[in-house]
Design a protein around this motif. Structure first.
Motif, PDB file in Angstrom:
ATOM      1  N   THR A  74       0.795  -1.230   0.000  1.00 30.59           N
ATOM      2  CA  THR A  74       0.000   0.000   0.000  1.00 30.59           C
ATOM      3  C   THR A  74       0.826   1.277   0.000  1.00 30.59           C
ATOM      4  OG1 THR A  74      -0.224  -0.069   2.407  1.00 30.59           O
ATOM      5  CG2 THR A  74      -2.007  -1.070   1.101  1.00 30.59           C
ATOM      6  N   SER A  75       2.014   1.231   0.596  1.00 31.66           N
ATOM      7  CA  SER A  75       2.809   2.453   0.660  1.00 31.66           C
ATOM      8  C   SER A  75       4.299   2.210   0.470  1.00 31.66           C
ATOM      9  CB  SER A  75       2.580   3.157   2.006  1.00 31.66           C
ATOM     10  OG  SER A  75       2.982   2.312   3.074  1.00 31.66           O
ATOM     11  N   GLY A  76       4.669   0.977   0.240  1.00 33.08           N
ATOM     12  CA  GLY A  76       6.084   0.636   0.112  1.00 33.08           C
ATOM     13  C   GLY A  76       6.490   0.337  -1.317  1.00 33.08           C
ATOM     14  N   ILE A  77       7.536  -0.423  -1.421  1.00 30.69           N
ATOM     15  CA  ILE A  77       8.156  -0.710  -2.714  1.00 30.69           C
ATOM     16  C   ILE A  77       7.230  -1.457  -3.680  1.00 30.69           C
ATOM     17  CG2 ILE A  77       9.219  -2.893  -2.002  1.00 30.69           C
ATOM     18  CD1 ILE A  77      11.742  -1.837  -3.586  1.00 30.69           C
ATOM     19  N   MET A  78       6.264  -2.190  -3.163  1.00 29.28           N
ATOM     20  CA  MET A  78       5.365  -2.966  -4.016  1.00 29.28           C
ATOM     21  C   MET A  78       4.099  -2.213  -4.431  1.00 29.28           C
ATOM     22  SD  MET A  78       7.035  -5.669  -4.550  1.00 29.28           S
ATOM     23  CE  MET A  78       5.767  -6.495  -5.447  1.00 29.28           C
ATOM     24  N   LYS A  79       3.977  -0.974  -4.016  1.00 29.09           N
ATOM     25  CA  LYS A  79       2.770  -0.198  -4.327  1.00 29.09           C
ATOM     26  C   LYS A  79       2.463  -0.155  -5.831  1.00 29.09           C
ATOM     27  CE  LYS A  79       0.392   4.141  -3.540  1.00 29.09           C
ATOM     28  NZ  LYS A  79       0.419   5.445  -2.891  1.00 29.09           N
ATOM     29  N   PRO A  80       3.444   0.088  -6.702  1.00 26.13           N
ATOM     30  CA  PRO A  80       3.111   0.103  -8.130  1.00 26.13           C
ATOM     31  C   PRO A  80       2.592  -1.246  -8.644  1.00 26.13           C
ATOM     32  CG  PRO A  80       5.265   1.100  -7.759  1.00 26.13           C
ATOM     33  CD  PRO A  80       4.838   0.481  -6.469  1.00 26.13           C
ATOM     34  N   MET A  81       3.130  -2.335  -8.108  1.00 28.98           N
ATOM     35  CA  MET A  81       2.699  -3.661  -8.539  1.00 28.98           C
ATOM     36  C   MET A  81       1.310  -4.012  -8.008  1.00 28.98           C
ATOM     37  SD  MET A  81       5.850  -3.206  -8.965  1.00 28.98           S
ATOM     38  CE  MET A  81       7.276  -3.548  -8.010  1.00 28.98           C
ATOM     39  N   ALA A  82       0.910  -3.363  -6.917  1.00 28.75           N
ATOM     40  CA  ALA A  82      -0.401  -3.634  -6.313  1.00 28.75           C
ATOM     41  C   ALA A  82      -1.493  -2.738  -6.881  1.00 28.75           C
ATOM     42  CB  ALA A  82      -0.314  -3.450  -4.796  1.00 28.75           C
ATOM     43  N   SER A  83      -1.139  -1.896  -7.828  1.00 32.91           N
ATOM     44  CA  SER A  83      -2.120  -0.998  -8.435  1.00 32.91           C
ATOM     45  C   SER A  83      -3.301  -1.805  -8.967  1.00 32.91           C
ATOM     46  CB  SER A  83      -1.461  -0.220  -9.570  1.00 32.91           C
ATOM     47  OG  SER A  83      -2.406   0.598 -10.205  1.00 32.91           O
ATOM     48  N   GLY A  84      -4.491  -1.377  -8.607  1.00 35.45           N
ATOM     49  CA  GLY A  84      -5.697  -2.055  -9.056  1.00 35.45           C
ATOM     50  C   GLY A  84      -6.219  -3.100  -8.091  1.00 35.45           C
ATOM     51  N   LEU A  85      -5.423  -3.452  -7.095  1.00 31.22           N
ATOM     52  CA  LEU A  85      -5.907  -4.412  -6.099  1.00 31.22           C
ATOM     53  C   LEU A  85      -6.782  -3.686  -5.081  1.00 31.22           C
ATOM     54  CD1 LEU A  85      -2.723  -6.558  -5.285  1.00 31.22           C
ATOM     55  CD2 LEU A  85      -4.662  -7.169  -6.747  1.00 31.22           C
ATOM     56  N   SER A  86      -7.841  -4.343  -4.662  1.00 36.34           N
ATOM     57  CA  SER A  86      -8.698  -3.773  -3.622  1.00 36.34           C
ATOM     58  C   SER A  86      -8.052  -3.976  -2.256  1.00 36.34           C
ATOM     59  CB  SER A  86     -10.072  -4.453  -3.644  1.00 36.34           C
ATOM     60  OG  SER A  86      -9.950  -5.805  -3.202  1.00 36.34           O
ATOM     61  N   ASP A  87      -8.565  -3.282  -1.256  1.00 36.57           N
ATOM     62  CA  ASP A  87      -8.089  -3.488   0.117  1.00 36.57           C
ATOM     63  C   ASP A  87      -8.289  -4.934   0.537  1.00 36.57           C
ATOM     64  OD1 ASP A  87      -7.387  -0.814   0.264  1.00 36.57           O
ATOM     65  OD2 ASP A  87      -9.156  -0.228   1.417  1.00 36.57           O
ATOM     66  N   ASP A  88      -9.410  -5.534   0.120  1.00 35.45           N
ATOM     67  CA  ASP A  88      -9.670  -6.943   0.441  1.00 35.45           C
ATOM     68  C   ASP A  88      -8.647  -7.859  -0.227  1.00 35.45           C
ATOM     69  OD1 ASP A  88     -11.838  -6.330   2.050  1.00 35.45           O
ATOM     70  OD2 ASP A  88     -13.337  -6.801   0.505  1.00 35.45           O
ATOM     71  N   ASP A  89      -8.287  -7.563  -1.472  1.00 41.36           N
ATOM     72  CA  ASP A  89      -7.272  -8.361  -2.169  1.00 41.36           C
ATOM     73  C   ASP A  89      -5.935  -8.287  -1.444  1.00 41.36           C
ATOM     74  OD1 ASP A  89      -8.982  -9.107  -4.265  1.00 41.36           O
ATOM     75  OD2 ASP A  89      -8.335  -7.452  -5.559  1.00 41.36           O
ATOM     76  N   ILE A  90      -5.568  -7.090  -1.032  1.00 42.69           N
ATOM     77  CA  ILE A  90      -4.294  -6.885  -0.340  1.00 42.69           C
ATOM     78  C   ILE A  90      -4.283  -7.619   0.994  1.00 42.69           C
ATOM     79  CG2 ILE A  90      -2.861  -5.129   0.799  1.00 42.69           C
ATOM     80  CD1 ILE A  90      -3.601  -3.282  -1.611  1.00 42.69           C
ATOM     81  N   ALA A  91      -5.368  -7.498   1.757  1.00 43.77           N
ATOM     82  CA  ALA A  91      -5.456  -8.208   3.038  1.00 43.77           C
ATOM     83  C   ALA A  91      -5.421  -9.715   2.826  1.00 43.77           C
ATOM     84  CB  ALA A  91      -6.721  -7.800   3.781  1.00 43.77           C
ATOM     85  N   ALA A  92      -6.076 -10.179   1.776  1.00 42.29           N
ATOM     86  CA  ALA A  92      -6.129 -11.618   1.506  1.00 42.29           C
ATOM     87  C   ALA A  92      -4.757 -12.161   1.125  1.00 42.29           C
ATOM     88  CB  ALA A  92      -7.147 -11.911   0.407  1.00 42.29           C
ATOM     89  N   VAL A  93      -4.027 -11.458   0.266  1.00 45.84           N
ATOM     90  CA  VAL A  93      -2.707 -11.956  -0.122  1.00 45.84           C
ATOM     91  C   VAL A  93      -1.745 -11.889   1.060  1.00 45.84           C
ATOM     92  CG1 VAL A  93      -1.608  -9.869  -1.077  1.00 45.84           C
ATOM     93  CG2 VAL A  93      -1.114 -12.089  -2.075  1.00 45.84           C
ATOM     94  N   ALA A  94      -1.877 -10.878   1.900  1.00 45.47           N
ATOM     95  CA  ALA A  94      -1.027 -10.800   3.100  1.00 45.47           C
ATOM     96  C   ALA A  94      -1.318 -11.966   4.035  1.00 45.47           C
ATOM     97  CB  ALA A  94      -1.246  -9.469   3.818  1.00 45.47           C
ATOM     98  N   ALA A  95      -2.585 -12.271   4.228  1.00 47.51           N
ATOM     99  CA  ALA A  95      -2.956 -13.405   5.088  1.00 47.51           C
ATOM    100  C   ALA A  95      -2.481 -14.713   4.495  1.00 47.51           C
ATOM    101  CB  ALA A  95      -4.470 -13.418   5.313  1.00 47.51           C
TER     102      ALA A  95
END
Length: 102
Positions: A74-95
């Motif tokens: 969301t705010s680090g080095i992977m932010k450009p690669m996460a473009s288009g992911l929803s908050d739910d997608d981000i939480a799910a991949v982190a989990a």
């Protein structure tokens, strides 16, 4: 004075014994796990399994806390690669990445 010390001691011991339960990582729900697996497979796997260039190996990502993965997306080095992911997608991949045993 002694009464205050005893009261404080009780509060500290209660906090020490209750804290591990409050901060324990819970396993993601099956739907969240599946969502995280799908996101990882479609967006992350190509660089992290096996690792290419500076990307950490998936096994190394598994040692991180979910909040670290979320921060990177969301705010680090992977932010450009996460473009288009929803908050739910981000939480799910982190989990998914940080759940032991898979």
């Amino acid at each position: 004075m002694t009464l205050r010390f005893l009261a404080l001691g009780g509060a500290v011991s209660t906090l020490l014994f209750a804290a591990p339960a409050a901060f324990a990582q819970t396993a993601p729900a099956p739907a969240q796990f599946s969502q995280g697996e799908a996101v990882f497979g479609s967006r992350c796997k190509v660089c992290h399994e096996p690792a290419v260039e500076r990307a950490p190996e998936r096994s190394e990502l598994a040692t991180r806390k979910p909040a670290e993965v979320v921060a990177a997306l969301t705010s680090g080095i992977m932010k450009p690669m996460a473009s288009g992911l929803s908050d739910d997608d981000i939480a799910a991949v982190a989990a998914y990445l940080t759940t032991p045993g898979h």
